[in-house]
Design an enzyme around this catalytic site. Sequence first.
Site, PDB file in Angstrom:
ATOM      1  N   SER A  35      -2.482  -2.855   6.248  1.00  0.00           N
ATOM      2  CA  SER A  35      -3.774  -3.054   6.898  1.00  0.00           C
ATOM      3  C   SER A  35      -4.920  -2.566   6.020  1.00  0.00           C
ATOM      4  O   SER A  35      -4.739  -1.742   5.128  1.00  0.00           O
ATOM      5  CB  SER A  35      -3.795  -2.348   8.242  1.00  0.00           C
TER       6      SER A  35
ATOM      7  N   ASN B  28       4.313   0.804   1.932  1.00  0.00           N
ATOM      8  CA  ASN B  28       4.255  -0.317   2.874  1.00  0.00           C
ATOM      9  C   ASN B  28       4.339  -1.633   2.116  1.00  0.00           C
ATOM     10  O   ASN B  28       3.547  -1.863   1.202  1.00  0.00           O
ATOM     11  CB  ASN B  28       2.942  -0.276   3.653  1.00  0.00           C
TER      12      ASN B  28
ATOM     13  N   LYS C 246      11.902   2.941   5.487  1.00  0.00           N
ATOM     14  CA  LYS C 246      11.938   4.382   5.231  1.00  0.00           C
ATOM     15  C   LYS C 246      13.318   4.819   4.752  1.00  0.00           C
ATOM     16  O   LYS C 246      13.442   5.754   3.960  1.00  0.00           O
ATOM     17  CB  LYS C 246      11.483   5.123   6.485  1.00  0.00           C
TER      18      LYS C 246
ATOM     19  N   GLU D 182       4.678   7.136   2.285  1.00  0.00           N
ATOM     20  CA  GLU D 182       5.546   5.964   2.419  1.00  0.00           C
ATOM     21  C   GLU D 182       4.980   4.828   1.594  1.00  0.00           C
ATOM     22  O   GLU D 182       3.837   4.856   1.145  1.00  0.00           O
ATOM     23  CB  GLU D 182       5.633   5.518   3.893  1.00  0.00           C
TER      24      GLU D 182
ATOM     25  N   GLU E 253       7.184   0.758  11.700  1.00  0.00           N
ATOM     26  CA  GLU E 253       5.895   0.692  11.014  1.00  0.00           C
ATOM     27  C   GLU E 253       4.778   0.644  12.041  1.00  0.00           C
ATOM     28  O   GLU E 253       5.003   0.275  13.193  1.00  0.00           O
ATOM     29  CB  GLU E 253       5.821  -0.587  10.157  1.00  0.00           C
ATOM     30  N   GLY E 254       3.586   0.989  11.579  1.00  0.00           N
ATOM     31  CA  GLY E 254       2.416   0.774  12.431  1.00  0.00           C
ATOM     32  C   GLY E 254       1.875   2.028  13.090  1.00  0.00           C
ATOM     33  O   GLY E 254       0.897   1.975  13.824  1.00  0.00           O
TER      34      GLY E 254
ATOM     35  N   ARG F 178      -7.760   7.414   4.709  1.00  0.00           N
ATOM     36  CA  ARG F 178      -7.782   7.539   6.166  1.00  0.00           C
ATOM     37  C   ARG F 178      -7.810   9.017   6.507  1.00  0.00           C
ATOM     38  O   ARG F 178      -7.068   9.807   5.924  1.00  0.00           O
ATOM     39  CB  ARG F 178      -6.561   6.849   6.784  1.00  0.00           C
TER      40      ARG F 178
ATOM     41  N   LYS G 210      11.704  10.471  11.113  1.00  0.00           N
ATOM     42  CA  LYS G 210      11.144   9.116  11.140  1.00  0.00           C
ATOM     43  C   LYS G 210      12.188   8.049  11.457  1.00  0.00           C
ATOM     44  O   LYS G 210      13.208   7.964  10.779  1.00  0.00           O
ATOM     45  CB  LYS G 210      10.543   8.779   9.772  1.00  0.00           C
TER      46      LYS G 210
ATOM     47  N   ARG H 115       0.856  -1.191   0.000  1.00  0.00           N
ATOM     48  CA  ARG H 115       0.000   0.000   0.000  1.00  0.00           C
ATOM     49  C   ARG H 115       0.886   1.232   0.000  1.00  0.00           C
ATOM     50  O   ARG H 115       1.695   1.418   0.909  1.00  0.00           O
ATOM     51  CB  ARG H 115      -0.945   0.030   1.205  1.00  0.00           C
TER      52      ARG H 115
HETATM   53  P1  ADP Z   1       4.080   4.276   9.543  1.00  0.00           P
HETATM   54  O1  ADP Z   1       4.873   3.286   8.757  1.00  0.00           O
HETATM   55  O2  ADP Z   1       4.244   4.135  11.000  1.00  0.00           O
HETATM   56  O3  ADP Z   1       2.648   4.311   9.095  1.00  0.00           O
HETATM   57  P2  ADP Z   1       4.302   6.863   8.214  1.00  0.00           P
HETATM   58  O4  ADP Z   1       5.475   7.311   7.468  1.00  0.00           O
HETATM   59  O5  ADP Z   1       3.131   6.472   7.394  1.00  0.00           O
HETATM   60  O6  ADP Z   1       4.745   5.684   9.196  1.00  0.00           O
HETATM   61  O7  ADP Z   1       3.872   7.995   9.227  1.00  0.00           O
HETATM   62  C1  ADP Z   1       2.752   7.855  10.075  1.00  0.00           C
HETATM   63  C2  ADP Z   1       1.797   9.010   9.896  1.00  0.00           C
HETATM   64  O8  ADP Z   1       2.465  10.236  10.116  1.00  0.00           O
HETATM   65  C3  ADP Z   1       1.207   9.111   8.503  1.00  0.00           C
HETATM   66  O9  ADP Z   1       0.054   8.301   8.363  1.00  0.00           O
HETATM   67  C4  ADP Z   1       0.881  10.597   8.420  1.00  0.00           C
HETATM   68  O10 ADP Z   1      -0.353  10.881   9.042  1.00  0.00           O
HETATM   69  C5  ADP Z   1       1.994  11.222   9.225  1.00  0.00           C
HETATM   70  N1  ADP Z   1       3.099  11.634   8.329  1.00  0.00           N
HETATM   71  C6  ADP Z   1       4.129  10.872   7.929  1.00  0.00           C
HETATM   72  N2  ADP Z   1       4.944  11.539   7.094  1.00  0.00           N
HETATM   73  C7  ADP Z   1       4.421  12.758   6.960  1.00  0.00           C
HETATM   74  C8  ADP Z   1       4.800  13.930   6.223  1.00  0.00           C
HETATM   75  N3  ADP Z   1       5.908  13.953   5.477  1.00  0.00           N
HETATM   76  N4  ADP Z   1       4.018  15.025   6.325  1.00  0.00           N
HETATM   77  C9  ADP Z   1       2.910  15.014   7.093  1.00  0.00           C
HETATM   78  N5  ADP Z   1       2.495  13.956   7.801  1.00  0.00           N
HETATM   79  C10 ADP Z   1       3.230  12.826   7.751  1.00  0.00           C
HETATM   80 MG    MG Z   2       4.219   2.091   7.164  1.00  0.00          MG
HETATM   81 MG    MG Z   3       1.944   4.845   7.265  1.00  0.00          MG
END
Ligand code: ADP
Ligand code: MG
Ligand code: MG
Length: 476
Positions: free
Chosen positions: A155, A150, A311, A148, A369-370, A452, A365, A132
Amino acid sequence: MESQKPMFQVENFDDEFVQKLVYDALVWCSLHGLVVGDKNYQKSGTVPGVGVMHAPISLLPTPFPESYFKQACEVAPIFNELVDRVSLDAKFIQDSLSRTKKADIFTSRLLDIHSKMLESNKKEDIRLGLHRSDYMLDEETKSLLQIEMNTISCSFPGFGRLVTELHQSLLRSHGDHLGLDSEQVPKNTSASQFADALAKAWLEYNNTRAVVMVVVQPDERNMYDQHWLSSILREKYPLFFIILAEVEKEGRVQEDGTLVVDGQAVAVVYYRSGYTPRDYPSESEWNARLLIEQSSAVKCPSIAYHLAGTKKIQQELAKPGVLERFMDNKDDIAKLRKCFAGLWSLDDPEIIKKAIEKPELFVMKPQREGGGNNIYGDDVRENLLRLQKEGEEENAAYILMQRIFPKVSNVFLVREGVYHKDQAISELGIYGAYLRNKERVVINEQSGYLMRTKVSSSDEGGVAAGFAVLDSIYFN
Ligand code: ADP
Ligand code: MG
Ligand code: MG
């Protein structure tokens, strides 16, 4: 950009009407299995049907321009192909993560398994990816930027379809009053497409006595999303759920490479666990992961696919010239690059200086994950200053990313039977399925979507982590 017609005059809805919509939505969720385990019931994560609560939802679909949706769908097969190519470049994976390995024990353990597979010259002929790719639409630049990719345990492929159908159903009954047309909610076949990919992987493995093994967490309140996929599969294919610790106890790999668990040959291993350090509380789980990797079973994902979705790899791929190492088609490269936000490693002094000055423009970051792991705002500054003091090594555990600011809109979020009107932002996830047997690409497609939505004051996303709600989209 398409004109943003004012719609969903949320302010104009009276409470009585909204209550009626909420009521209908909750009935629909209950009748159609858009449900999760209720945290108030201890057994709700282990015993199906005990302590059931509707999933957190947005009452109505969120407006999203069709052109950006199409753009995200169009790049899905290209990202699928990219992950596959990266997974085959062991040197790129090991080199990119070599510094991270020293700073992050979880990544280090995953890399150890990857190294072991290299030493034994293990090849994955049949490769299955159920990915995803997540995006936010940056309001200021009007660009669709990838949050990102995945590659493990994505999920809500089960619920993506369901929440779309919920919204379509609500608009069919109340569309006139709302001034909305259910046809403007794009159809979503995420569940059947993922189930189909798992089934086709089983066929490629070509052992009619073998089963699909779904590796799950021991206590999983999001079990119904997984059961949606398995219920589609189960009609035709043998399948069972298991936790990693049990795989170690009951599993072995035969001389010919066959993974046998509890006396049953396994054709496909589908991980809905194994993505966070919490999934490996003891050596048993690591042993199980290694055992599975050593077998000939199709792994979704293999260790190389898993690592290709980290990442750090995302950040390396965004560096100039790196995509060219994996892709030939210039148009494809341009399409991918267009979705890349600013991404940096922490050994770039210029960017560290900027991030300390303006931390609100960045997200920091770790390799996790999660949801719930990222660092925002003033904490970015504090952490960068701390890392500067502590010296070099530690900073390789993180990457820095440009913060994306999507449009804020008024929505109704429904949780535990109650609705709240709030200012919210949305993140669009596009599912992608990829199946390949040696040189033959069996599946490479966009496989549905998931929106979401979360209150705009929350930094983090994640439905299971309690920040966001499930949503679909409305073309405007
Ligand atoms: P995970 O793998 O834990 O889902 P993400 O990279 O998706 O990690 O980050 C988790 C959440 O943080 C995302 O669903 C988003 O809401 C927020 N987020 C992540 N990166 C950004 C970004 N560059 N700008 C704004 N919000 C972000
Ligand atoms: Mg992720
Ligand atoms: Mg994410």
